[in-house]
Design an enzyme around this catalytic site. Structure first.
Site, PDB file in Angstrom:
ATOM      1  CE  LYS A  99      -3.371  -0.722  -0.737  1.00 21.66           C
ATOM      2  NZ  LYS A  99      -3.689  -1.272  -2.093  1.00 21.66           N
ATOM      3  N   GLY A 100       2.114   1.112  -0.271  1.00 20.78           N
ATOM      4  CA  GLY A 100       2.975   2.296  -0.336  1.00 20.78           C
ATOM      5  C   GLY A 100       2.912   2.978  -1.700  1.00 20.78           C
ATOM      6  NE  ARG A 103       0.568  -3.576 -10.250  1.00 20.24           N
ATOM      7  CZ  ARG A 103       1.188  -4.585 -10.871  1.00 20.24           C
ATOM      8  NH1 ARG A 103       1.850  -4.374 -12.001  1.00 20.24           N
ATOM      9  NH2 ARG A 103       1.150  -5.796 -10.367  1.00 20.24           N
ATOM     10  NE  ARG A 182      -0.130   6.310   0.560  1.00 22.26           N
ATOM     11  CZ  ARG A 182      -1.327   5.767   0.378  1.00 22.26           C
ATOM     12  NH1 ARG A 182      -1.446   4.470   0.159  1.00 22.26           N
ATOM     13  NH2 ARG A 182      -2.409   6.502   0.420  1.00 22.26           N
ATOM     14  CB  SER A 190      -3.842   2.525   2.496  1.00 22.92           C
ATOM     15  OG  SER A 190      -3.834   1.927   1.231  1.00 22.92           O
ATOM     16  CE  LYS A 308      -2.749  -1.628  -6.891  1.00 29.15           C
ATOM     17  NZ  LYS A 308      -2.238  -2.330  -5.716  1.00 29.15           N
ATOM     18  NE  ARG A 310      -9.564  -1.281  -2.570  1.00 30.28           N
ATOM     19  CZ  ARG A 310      -8.464  -2.025  -2.650  1.00 30.28           C
ATOM     20  NH1 ARG A 310      -7.373  -1.650  -2.016  1.00 30.28           N
ATOM     21  NH2 ARG A 310      -8.455  -3.132  -3.365  1.00 30.28           N
ATOM     22  CB  ILE A 311     -13.016   6.587  -0.784  1.00 26.84           C
ATOM     23  CG1 ILE A 311     -12.999   7.337  -2.115  1.00 26.84           C
ATOM     24  CG2 ILE A 311     -13.507   7.479   0.352  1.00 26.84           C
ATOM     25  CD1 ILE A 311     -14.359   7.660  -2.671  1.00 26.84           C
TER      26      ILE A 311
END
Ligand code: A3P
EC number: 2.8.2.-
Length: 345
Positions: A99-100, A103, A182, A190, A308, A310-311
């Site tokens: 989640k950093g 991708r 992040r 996230s 990629k 998302r809220i």
């Protein structure tokens, strides 16, 4: 008699003339076709061997052309041999963090003509079953590339999996390692959001983030919660440093990659010893997506998938404060080790 000789001469001249015109036409056609074929021909083969550090750069259109077809499996063995294509072990790996922005980083680096990405996460080093299949199995999972290009794969689970540093070291002790981070609390949320979405897809209920991140008995941060543990970057990095010197790592600012990707990518190009080739032209902001998207050429561009960006659910501000306070000392240590600071609270 004279008339016969003249006719013979005329005939010879005609044959010679036809041959000359034919050759000329052939040459013109050949030069033309060479020009057209140029992007398809391995430059190495045509101009002799190159030194390892010299990376011939092709147009990005080329990458969308032939290599793309090869990647889709639309290629014969003969074509692969003809174009001198090989499946190479990665020279650099994006080892995390989940989640950093792993991708986005991989896709953006793939804009560089000397980089070829492994599209799927291979999970070779973190999955015992895969690892037992051996290094040839891993190599065969890699995309086709030219020998002077570098292959990059990403499997974010590598960063937090105990056995991985030693396994990667055994494959290549001088490999380059990329980590994208992040702000730790945002990353944890996230991470939670991704799991939550998976549960919702299966019509399952799930706990609120607050309940998972805070231990109800102590009211302190729950360090057993994986999303929290993953964000303690320094702990994981310290394990890696038992095998690799810090110079072999490059830390990408994942928050900046979202808002201002080009300078972050330029730092990576430098780290990988690649000539700067990714430009502002290759990245454009898509207001609908709210993110930068990729432009390969005039006809081909793409944004990352909807999964990629998302809220995130609303999280209680006192929990956020508690988490930020918790991560603070770990962040300081992390900055010290990597020699770079981020604007994290
Ligand atoms: P969110 O979904 O929390 O916004 P990973 O690929 O490691 O799973 O990381 C996903 C994150 O990449 C997303 O997290 C998103 O914020 C971030 N990201 C960075 N650049 C992006 C881009 N250009 N398009 C979409 N997401 C991007």
């Amino acid at each position: 008699m004279l008339f016969k000789q003249q006719a013979l001469l005329r005939q010879k001249l005609f044959v010679l003339g036809s041959l000359a015109i034919g050759s000329l036409l052939y040459l013109v056609a050949r030069v033309g076709s060479l020009d057209r074929l140029q992007p398809l021909c391995p430059i190495d083969g045509r101009f002799g061997p190159r030194s390892q550090d010299e990376i011939p750069l092709r147009a990005l259109q080329f990458k969308r052309g032939l290599l793309h077809e090869f990647r889709k499996g639309n290629a014969t063995k003969e074509q692969i041999q003809l174009h001198n294509l090989v499946q190479q072990l990665p020279k650099a790996i994006i080892i995390g963090v989940r989640k950093g922005g792993t991708r986005a980083l991989l896709e953006m680096l793939n804009l560089h003509p000397a980089v070829v990405k492994a599209s799927q996460e291979i999970h070779f080093f973190d999955n015992d079953e895969n690892y037992a299949k051996g290094i040839e199995w891993y190599r065969k999972k890699m995309p086709f590339s030219y020998p002077h290009q570098i292959t990059i794969e990403k499997s974010p689970a590598y960063f937090i999996t105990e056995e991985v540093p030693e396994r990667i070291y055994k494959m290549n002790s001088s490999i380059k390692l990329l980590i994208i981070v992040r702000e730790p609390t945002t990353r944890a949320i996230s991470d939670y959001t991704q799991v939550l979405e998976g549960k919702e897809r299966k019509n399952k209920t799930y706990y609120k983030f607050e309940k998972l991140a805070i231990d109800p008995n102590t009211c302190e941060v729950n360090t057993k919660y994986k999303a929290v543990r993953t964000s303690i970057y320094t702990k994981h990095l310290e394990r890696w440093l038992k095998y690799f010197p810090i110079e072999q790592f490059h830390i990408v600012d994942g928050d900046r990659l979202i808002t201002e990707p080009l300078p972050e990518l330029q730092l990576v190009e430098k780290f990988l010893n690649l000539p700067p080739r990714i430009s502002q032209y290759n990245l454009y902001f898509n207001a609908t997506r709210g993110f930068y998207c990729l432009r390969f050429n005039i006809v081909f561009n793409k944004c990352l998938a909807g999964s990629k960006g998302r809220i995130h659910p609303e999280v209680d501000s006192s929990v956020i404060t508690k988490l930020r306070k918790f991560f603070h000392p770990f962040n300081q240590k992390f900055y010290q080790i990597i020699g770079r600071t981020f604007n994290w609270p």
